[in-house]
Write a protein that holds these residues in place. Structure first.
Motif, PDB file in Angstrom:
ATOM      1  N   LEU A 142       0.856  -1.404  -0.097  1.00 23.32           N
ATOM      2  CA  LEU A 142      -0.060  -0.124  -0.044  1.00 23.32           C
ATOM      3  C   LEU A 142       0.758   1.319   0.084  1.00 23.32           C
ATOM      4  O   LEU A 142       0.463   2.119  -0.543  1.00 23.32           O
ATOM      5  CB  LEU A 142      -0.804   0.092   1.174  1.00 23.32           C
ATOM      6  CG  LEU A 142      -1.814  -1.148   1.486  1.00 23.32           C
ATOM      7  CD1 LEU A 142      -2.771  -1.044   2.603  1.00 23.32           C
ATOM      8  CD2 LEU A 142      -2.832  -1.187   0.158  1.00 23.32           C
ATOM      9  N   LYS A 143       1.960   1.121   0.864  1.00 21.04           N
ATOM     10  CA  LYS A 143       2.895   2.296   0.830  1.00 21.04           C
ATOM     11  C   LYS A 143       3.760   2.502  -0.392  1.00 21.04           C
ATOM     12  O   LYS A 143       4.263   3.512  -0.619  1.00 21.04           O
ATOM     13  CB  LYS A 143       3.796   2.196   2.283  1.00 21.04           C
ATOM     14  CG  LYS A 143       2.935   2.133   3.236  1.00 21.04           C
ATOM     15  CD  LYS A 143       3.646   2.271   4.538  1.00 21.04           C
ATOM     16  CE  LYS A 143       4.587   3.216   4.705  1.00 21.04           C
ATOM     17  NZ  LYS A 143       5.738   2.961   5.551  1.00 21.04           N
ATOM     18  N   TYR A 144       4.057   1.502  -1.284  1.00 21.39           N
ATOM     19  CA  TYR A 144       4.691   1.672  -2.354  1.00 21.39           C
ATOM     20  C   TYR A 144       4.105   0.976  -3.704  1.00 21.39           C
ATOM     21  O   TYR A 144       4.319   0.111  -4.358  1.00 21.39           O
ATOM     22  CB  TYR A 144       6.316   0.920  -2.353  1.00 21.39           C
ATOM     23  CG  TYR A 144       7.022   1.302  -0.999  1.00 21.39           C
ATOM     24  CD1 TYR A 144       6.697   0.745   0.336  1.00 21.39           C
ATOM     25  CD2 TYR A 144       7.811   2.156  -1.256  1.00 21.39           C
ATOM     26  CE1 TYR A 144       7.456   1.322   1.230  1.00 21.39           C
ATOM     27  CE2 TYR A 144       8.599   2.855  -0.068  1.00 21.39           C
ATOM     28  CZ  TYR A 144       8.077   2.296   0.926  1.00 21.39           C
ATOM     29  OH  TYR A 144       9.050   2.617   2.205  1.00 21.39           O
TER      30      TYR A 144
ATOM     31  N   LYS B  36      11.769   1.847  10.966  1.00 18.32           N
ATOM     32  CA  LYS B  36      11.938   3.117  11.425  1.00 18.32           C
ATOM     33  C   LYS B  36      10.589   3.581  12.161  1.00 18.32           C
ATOM     34  O   LYS B  36      10.796   4.010  13.411  1.00 18.32           O
ATOM     35  CB  LYS B  36      11.953   4.169  10.104  1.00 18.32           C
ATOM     36  CG  LYS B  36      12.959   3.808   9.144  1.00 18.32           C
ATOM     37  CD  LYS B  36      13.322   4.792   7.940  1.00 18.32           C
ATOM     38  CE  LYS B  36      12.043   4.431   6.881  1.00 18.32           C
ATOM     39  NZ  LYS B  36      12.125   2.965   6.410  1.00 18.32           N
ATOM     40  N   THR B  37       9.433   3.275  11.708  1.00 20.88           N
ATOM     41  CA  THR B  37       8.336   3.865  12.443  1.00 20.88           C
ATOM     42  C   THR B  37       8.047   2.811  13.765  1.00 20.88           C
ATOM     43  O   THR B  37       7.651   3.714  14.799  1.00 20.88           O
ATOM     44  CB  THR B  37       7.141   3.439  11.588  1.00 20.88           C
ATOM     45  OG1 THR B  37       7.066   4.150  10.328  1.00 20.88           O
ATOM     46  CG2 THR B  37       5.758   4.078  12.188  1.00 20.88           C
ATOM     47  N   ALA B  38       8.320   1.695  13.777  1.00 18.07           N
ATOM     48  CA  ALA B  38       8.350   1.058  15.007  1.00 18.07           C
ATOM     49  C   ALA B  38       9.267   1.693  16.018  1.00 18.07           C
ATOM     50  O   ALA B  38       9.120   1.738  17.216  1.00 18.07           O
ATOM     51  CB  ALA B  38       8.788  -0.261  14.836  1.00 18.07           C
ATOM     52  N   ASN B  64      -0.512   5.862   6.783  1.00 16.12           N
ATOM     53  CA  ASN B  64      -0.246   4.971   7.796  1.00 16.12           C
ATOM     54  C   ASN B  64       0.822   5.074   8.787  1.00 16.12           C
ATOM     55  O   ASN B  64       0.572   4.914  10.132  1.00 16.12           O
ATOM     56  CB  ASN B  64       0.045   3.641   7.218  1.00 16.12           C
ATOM     57  CG  ASN B  64      -0.889   2.640   6.221  1.00 16.12           C
ATOM     58  OD1 ASN B  64      -1.978   3.608   5.941  1.00 16.12           O
ATOM     59  ND2 ASN B  64      -0.633   1.641   5.880  1.00 16.12           N
ATOM     60  N   ASP B  65       2.077   5.570   8.490  1.00 10.32           N
ATOM     61  CA  ASP B  65       3.130   5.803   9.781  1.00 10.32           C
ATOM     62  C   ASP B  65       2.514   7.067  10.481  1.00 10.32           C
ATOM     63  O   ASP B  65       2.650   6.721  11.649  1.00 10.32           O
ATOM     64  CB  ASP B  65       4.450   6.054   8.812  1.00 10.32           C
ATOM     65  CG  ASP B  65       5.043   4.940   8.184  1.00 10.32           C
ATOM     66  OD1 ASP B  65       5.995   4.973   7.987  1.00 10.32           O
ATOM     67  OD2 ASP B  65       4.480   3.756   8.348  1.00 10.32           O
ATOM     68  N   ALA B  66       2.095   7.923   9.803  1.00 14.02           N
ATOM     69  CA  ALA B  66       1.518   9.018  10.863  1.00 14.02           C
ATOM     70  C   ALA B  66       0.444   8.557  11.832  1.00 14.02           C
ATOM     71  O   ALA B  66       0.551   9.165  13.070  1.00 14.02           O
ATOM     72  CB  ALA B  66       1.224  10.294   9.879  1.00 14.02           C
ATOM     73  N   ILE B 109      12.666  13.579  11.257  1.00  9.94           N
ATOM     74  CA  ILE B 109      12.274  13.152  10.210  1.00  9.94           C
ATOM     75  C   ILE B 109      12.279  11.726   9.640  1.00  9.94           C
ATOM     76  O   ILE B 109      13.474  11.206   9.443  1.00  9.94           O
ATOM     77  CB  ILE B 109      13.033  14.076   9.139  1.00  9.94           C
ATOM     78  CG1 ILE B 109      12.690  15.511   9.422  1.00  9.94           C
ATOM     79  CG2 ILE B 109      12.207  13.697   7.450  1.00  9.94           C
ATOM     80  CD1 ILE B 109      13.697  16.559   8.889  1.00  9.94           C
ATOM     81  N   GLU B 110      11.224  11.015   9.431  1.00  9.61           N
ATOM     82  CA  GLU B 110      11.311   9.720   8.984  1.00  9.61           C
ATOM     83  C   GLU B 110      11.121   9.756   7.362  1.00  9.61           C
ATOM     84  O   GLU B 110      10.296  10.160   6.858  1.00  9.61           O
ATOM     85  CB  GLU B 110      10.152   8.707   9.575  1.00  9.61           C
ATOM     86  CG  GLU B 110      10.184   7.315   8.830  1.00  9.61           C
ATOM     87  CD  GLU B 110       9.368   6.468   8.979  1.00  9.61           C
ATOM     88  OE1 GLU B 110       9.058   5.373   8.505  1.00  9.61           O
ATOM     89  OE2 GLU B 110       8.669   6.502  10.255  1.00  9.61           O
ATOM     90  N   ASN B 111      12.239   9.465   6.645  1.00  4.84           N
ATOM     91  CA  ASN B 111      12.318   9.676   5.371  1.00  4.84           C
ATOM     92  C   ASN B 111      11.545   8.566   4.664  1.00  4.84           C
ATOM     93  O   ASN B 111      11.217   7.443   5.312  1.00  4.84           O
ATOM     94  CB  ASN B 111      13.845   9.336   4.936  1.00  4.84           C
ATOM     95  CG  ASN B 111      14.246  10.584   3.870  1.00  4.84           C
ATOM     96  OD1 ASN B 111      13.407  10.409   2.835  1.00  4.84           O
ATOM     97  ND2 ASN B 111      15.145  11.441   3.961  1.00  4.84           N
TER      98      ASN B 111
HETATM   99 MG   LIG Z   1       7.669   3.805   8.312  1.00  6.59          MG
END
Ligand SMILES: [Mg+2]
Ligand SMILES: Nc1nc2c(ncn2[C@@H]2O[C@H](COP(=O)(O)OP(=O)(O)OP(=O)(O)O)[C@@H](O)[C@H]2O)c(=O)[nH]1
Ligand SMILES: Nc1nc2c(ncn2[C@@H]2O[C@H](COP(=O)(O)OP(=O)(O)OP(=O)(O)O)[C@@H](O)[C@H]2O)c(=O)[nH]1
Ligand SMILES: [Mg+2]
Ligand SMILES: [Zn+2]
Ligand SMILES: [Zn+2]
Lengths: 208, 208
Positions: A142-144, B36-38, B64-66, B109-111
């Motif tokens: 979903l993210k890519y 990264k998000t975890a 999703n990450d936000a 910043i999560e790239n």
């Molecule tokens: Mg992430």
């Protein structure tokens, strides 16, 4: 003319040339470390007497992947891009000049590990296969989405450790099917061998 | 002027502005699905009363990450790039306009998940942190050297499953140290909590 436009033209030329010679070309894309090379290591070994395959591997640096694929009866060429984030039709053309394509039924291209940029660069391939491993997280399709949308087949890799990492397989399948409803879905482990025969039948079907 | 050159100019402007206001800015990069998000989920929860943090998350698609990072007491802004393979200084500037930075000590910043392109785009950050998980393979630092070379810290993630996936930790450490000899090396699991306190001390040290 844009870089993308120029690549599209060259790729179209290559596609025509491949079709005329009957060479099937596979473009394998995924994140870094999803198991592209491991899949090819096993494929070249197991299909040595079933399919005449040649391989082009693209990486920023090192010939680690090409060296892993040597000695399996298939010609292998490594392309190092320096910093370039994807293979393009021009790089593939130069790599092909270093190979004798005439005896081959299939050319497999392992793209640079990158779920984004390779989606935009046609290589003239017959089929594009995207790999996603059970360790990356079920929302990656979903993210890519672009790279999944343009795939003819989606392969879930490393299923031997799905349970150990607590992967949500149902969610991953659902997400792949949401962004790539027409793609063939395969699930396998290069390590245990589970699901490999279906992958081999897919390759043989392409080369038929 | 090139895209890269224009970004470098804007990033330099931002770096100056951050330094003047005392805001520490962290740029976190890695492959898709390296955790990264975890890492941020756990960090925002655990450091809620220790550090005032704000987050900008970049992805091609979805928030999703936000959404995973909401409700932890830190302002979070999602940037969706569409197809763009990295965050740049302009996108970060626009995201910052949606935030009140004044009470914050640190902006994380999560790239976009990508081991290649983000290496070339300065965001004006104070420090750049690269994550690599035990599931990706120990040669990834050698194969994607640029992003590791430019890192101030390298974090090995998911160490809780290192044994289950047969990861060669010694080789991974050696390879990180080969391409990024001056980077701080951390090893942790967002899942088990192992190694997290060293990461927190690193963040507090940056913000000191
Ligand atoms: Mg992430
Ligand atoms: N458990 C398990 N691990 C696997 C499997 N396939 C690959 N791996 C591991 O995953 C890591 C990465 O595998 P690679 O084959 O190098 O992945 P890759 O996609 O070719 O990586 P890049 O070319 O660098 O993008 C290695 O440590 C492999 O041993 C599998 O089927 N099961
Ligand atoms: N076992 C284990 N799994 C983890 C850990 N951290 C993350 N994961 C898993 O790894 C997958 C990816 O985690 P994410 O946090 O989404 O990774 P990411 O780097 O933010 O991914 P993108 O933002 O899409 O590039 C998820 O299934 C997580 O549950 C960890 O410390 N241990
Ligand atoms: Mg590889
Ligand atoms: Zn690119
Ligand atoms: Zn890029």
């Amino acid at each position: 003319e844009s870089v993308l436009g120029r690549n599209a033209e060259l790729a179209a030329l290559h596609r025509k040339r491949f079709q005329e010679s009957g060479l099937r070309v596979l473009n394998i894309v995924s994140s870094p470390g999803s198991g592209k090379t491991a899949l090819l290591e096993r494929t070249l070994t197991d299909l040595r007497d079933r399919l005449r395959i040649g391989v082009i591997v693209g990486d920023l640096q090192t010939d680690n992947d090409a060296r892993r694929l040597q000695g399996k009866g298939a010609p292998v060429v490594q392309v190092t891009t320096g910093g370039y984030c994807h293979l393009d039709a021009g790089m593939v053309a130069r790599a092909m000049e270093a190979m004798d394509l005439r005896p081959l039924q299939m050319l497999i291209i392992e793209n640079v590990g990158n779920l984004v940029c390779p989606a935009s660069y046609d290589l003239g391939e017959t089929a594009r296969v995207v790999l996603v491993s059970v360790t990356e997280g079920e929302d990656k399709p979903l993210k890519y989405p672009v790279i999944f949308e343009r795939a003819d087949a989606a392969v879930i890799t490393k299923i031997d450790i799905a349970e150990a990492v607590g992967a949500d397989m149902e969610a991953l399948r659902r997400n792949i099917q949401q962004v790539a409803p027409r793609a063939l879905l395969l699930e396998l482990s290069s390590r245990s061998g589970q699901g490999m025969e279906a992958w081999y039948r897919y390759l043989e079907g392409l080369a038929a």
